[in-house]
Design a protein around this motif. Structure first.
Motif, short mmCIF file in Angstrom:
data_model
loop_
_atom_site.label_atom_id
_atom_site.label_comp_id
_atom_site.label_asym_id
_atom_site.label_seq_id
_atom_site.Cartn_x
_atom_site.Cartn_y
_atom_site.Cartn_z
N ILE A 296 0.87 -1.18 0.00
CA ILE A 296 0.00 0.00 0.00
C ILE A 296 0.90 1.22 0.00
O ILE A 296 1.66 1.45 0.95
N LEU B 184 -8.03 -8.92 2.31
CA LEU B 184 -8.08 -7.48 2.13
C LEU B 184 -9.50 -7.12 1.70
O LEU B 184 -10.09 -7.80 0.86
N VAL C 21 -11.42 -3.67 0.32
CA VAL C 21 -11.11 -2.33 -0.16
C VAL C 21 -12.37 -1.68 -0.73
O VAL C 21 -13.19 -2.36 -1.34
N GLN D 14 -17.72 -2.66 -1.41
CA GLN D 14 -16.55 -3.28 -0.79
C GLN D 14 -16.14 -4.51 -1.61
O GLN D 14 -16.97 -5.34 -1.94
N ILE E 276 -10.26 2.82 -6.49
CA ILE E 276 -10.53 2.84 -5.05
C ILE E 276 -11.20 4.17 -4.76
O ILE E 276 -10.81 5.21 -5.29
N LEU F 43 -10.61 0.69 4.71
CA LEU F 43 -9.79 -0.41 4.24
C LEU F 43 -9.54 -1.33 5.43
O LEU F 43 -9.24 -0.85 6.52
N ARG G 104 -7.07 -1.60 10.19
CA ARG G 104 -8.04 -0.72 9.55
C ARG G 104 -7.34 0.56 9.15
O ARG G 104 -6.38 0.97 9.79
N VAL H 20 -8.87 5.40 3.75
CA VAL H 20 -8.15 5.63 2.51
C VAL H 20 -8.92 6.61 1.65
O VAL H 20 -10.14 6.73 1.74
N MET I 184 -1.68 -1.29 -4.07
CA MET I 184 -2.65 -0.21 -3.90
C MET I 184 -1.91 1.10 -3.94
O MET I 184 -0.93 1.29 -3.22
N ALA J 262 -3.62 7.35 3.26
CA ALA J 262 -4.02 6.21 4.08
C ALA J 262 -3.65 6.54 5.51
O ALA J 262 -2.51 6.92 5.78
#
Length: 137
Positions: free
Chosen positions: A9, A24, A26, A32, A46, A51, A62, A65, A79, A84
């Motif tokens: 990420i 994961l 996202v 989701q 995204i 996340l 968690r 994002v 990602m 984030a």
């Protein structure tokens, strides 16, 4: 067959996480999306949201994002997101101030570009508050 995959990420401010991952979830424009090891290759947008990912030690992580892109290829997930943030790193007071500022900007007569920017700022502030557990309706 391994039940883990490599997750990287990357946020605009630098690497957020790199390591083995079991699952994961996202936020995408379609809702989701869950990712497990050995998933078919995909590329997806995204959207701002929550996340979650689980590491082999059983810990669930968690993060809030912002928008970005997701690429699953082989057994590797990449990602790329604008931001984030872990819940413990979110300053709820600052996020509330950003929410108020964005709401005020939405009420002012501005260009479409400025309006869209204010909408994006409001979405980010609300998401940060939701993830930090501080936002009450």
């Amino acid at each position: 067959m391994s039940s883990t995959f490599q997750l990287d990420i990357l946020a605009a401010e630098g690497p957020f996480f790199s390591g083995a991952c079991e699952s994961l979830v996202v936020p995408t424009p379609e809702g989701q999306r869950g990712i497990l090891a050995h998933r078919a290759n995909i590329i997806s947008a995204i959207v701002p949201g929550k996340l979650t990912f689980r590491t082999p030690d059983g810990q669930e992580h968690r993060a809030a994002v912002s928008s970005g892109m997701l690429k699953v290829e082989g057994n590797t997930v990449l990602m790329l997101v604008d931001s984030a943030e872990r819940p413990e790193d979110i300053n709820a007071n600052r996020a509330r101030l950003a929410e108020e500022r964005a709401r005020e900007e939405l009420l002012q007569k501005r260009s479409l570009r400025e309006y869209r920017m204010a909408e994006a700022n409001l979405a980010r502030a609300l998401n940060r508050l939701r993830i930090s557990g501080e936002h009450k309706h």
